[in-house]
Design an enzyme around this catalytic site. Structure first.
Site, PDB file in Angstrom:
ATOM      1  N   LEU A  60      -0.079  -6.056 -54.890  1.00 12.76           N
ATOM      2  CA  LEU A  60      -0.201  -5.296 -53.541  1.00 12.76           C
ATOM      3  C   LEU A  60      -1.771  -5.181 -53.041  1.00 12.76           C
ATOM      4  O   LEU A  60      -1.701  -5.153 -51.794  1.00 12.76           O
ATOM      5  CB  LEU A  60       0.679  -3.904 -53.656  1.00 12.76           C
ATOM      6  N   GLU A  61      -2.418  -4.963 -54.060  1.00 12.87           N
ATOM      7  CA  GLU A  61      -3.921  -5.045 -53.530  1.00 12.87           C
ATOM      8  C   GLU A  61      -4.472  -6.306 -53.335  1.00 12.87           C
ATOM      9  O   GLU A  61      -5.600  -6.320 -52.800  1.00 12.87           O
ATOM     10  CB  GLU A  61      -4.632  -4.374 -54.697  1.00 12.87           C
ATOM     11  N   CYS A  83       0.931 -12.104 -60.815  1.00 11.08           N
ATOM     12  CA  CYS A  83       2.444 -12.259 -61.451  1.00 11.08           C
ATOM     13  C   CYS A  83       3.028 -10.966 -61.408  1.00 11.08           C
ATOM     14  O   CYS A  83       2.645 -10.328 -61.675  1.00 11.08           O
ATOM     15  CB  CYS A  83       2.325 -12.900 -62.683  1.00 11.08           C
ATOM     16  N   VAL A  84       4.448 -11.467 -60.712  1.00 12.79           N
ATOM     17  CA  VAL A  84       5.267 -10.379 -60.566  1.00 12.79           C
ATOM     18  C   VAL A  84       6.826 -10.632 -61.315  1.00 12.79           C
ATOM     19  O   VAL A  84       7.215 -11.618 -61.017  1.00 12.79           O
ATOM     20  CB  VAL A  84       5.701  -9.928 -59.192  1.00 12.79           C
ATOM     21  N   HIS A  91      11.522  -2.292 -57.258  1.00 12.93           N
ATOM     22  CA  HIS A  91      10.050  -2.399 -57.095  1.00 12.93           C
ATOM     23  C   HIS A  91       9.570  -3.940 -57.030  1.00 12.93           C
ATOM     24  O   HIS A  91       8.690  -4.243 -56.345  1.00 12.93           O
ATOM     25  CB  HIS A  91       9.350  -1.574 -58.236  1.00 12.93           C
ATOM     26  N   ASN A 115      -1.576 -19.065 -51.590  1.00 12.07           N
ATOM     27  CA  ASN A 115      -0.808 -17.982 -52.261  1.00 12.07           C
ATOM     28  C   ASN A 115      -0.251 -18.501 -53.523  1.00 12.07           C
ATOM     29  O   ASN A 115       0.741 -19.210 -53.695  1.00 12.07           O
ATOM     30  CB  ASN A 115       0.350 -17.418 -51.453  1.00 12.07           C
TER      31      ASN A 115
END
Length: 183
Positions: A60-61, A83-84, A91, A115
């Site tokens: 998010l940052e 990486c998410v 979340h 991206n």
């Protein structure tokens, strides 16, 4: 299976003047982030560019750091990496959607951003995508930024805002008696 598919890859762009990119990475999963960075750095160097690297706490940052750098620095483009991995809560959707949306909006405003924030179901998917000898998504994100920089240089510096552009600077108004007039 996606890992075995063959995808078309554009030829690497060439540049008359050097390019400088900022790689912004969220090293939450450090080993995966390190592979993404290695792929991005290799792609930039192969294209004859240079880069700087900064780390931020999470995905998010990443867009915020790019926006700060764009206001304060002189980079030609940006590579967003991180990486998410899906967890047990919503979340995951928030982080994936909001980071991607922010990056896309900055791109629509004229920033050249590749991206490479992975959004995956599990660690194995992330490892394959980050591996420089496999899917090399870090290198792919750097390549995307380089292609956008090449387009920006091809079409010259942006002189007007993004969005609808009138055919001329003059606004033509209809005058019922004498035809169109210029305001």
């Amino acid at each position: 299976m996606a890992a075995h598919e063959t995808h078309y890859t554009l030829d690497r762009p060439t540049f008359d003047k050097p390019v400088k990119l900022l790689i912004v990475v969220a090293p939450y999963y450090k080993d995966i982030a390190d592979n993404l960075v290695a792929g991005a750095q290799a792609e930039i160097e192969t294209a004859g560019g240079t880069c700087e690297l900064i780390e931020v706490p999470g995905a998010l940052e990443v867009p915020t750091a790019i926006a700060i750098a764009d206001r304060s620095s002189n980079f030609d483009g940006y590579v967003a990496l991180g990486c998410v991995i899906r967890g047990e809560t919503t979340h995951y959707e928030t982080v994936c959607n909001d980071s991607s949306r922010a990056i896309q909006l900055m791109g629509l405003q004229g920033l050249c951003i590749g991206n490479g924030i992975l959004t995956v179901e599990n660690r194995k998917q992330a490892e394959v995508r980050a591996d420089t000898k496999d899917q090399n998504k870090g290198g792919g994100a750097a390549a995307a930024a380089l292609h956008l920089i090449a387009l920006t240089r091809k079409w010259g510096a942006q002189t007007k805002g993004v969005g609808f552009k009138a055919p001329s600077e003059a606004i033509r108004l209809a005058d019922s008696d004498n035809g169109p007039t210029t305001a």
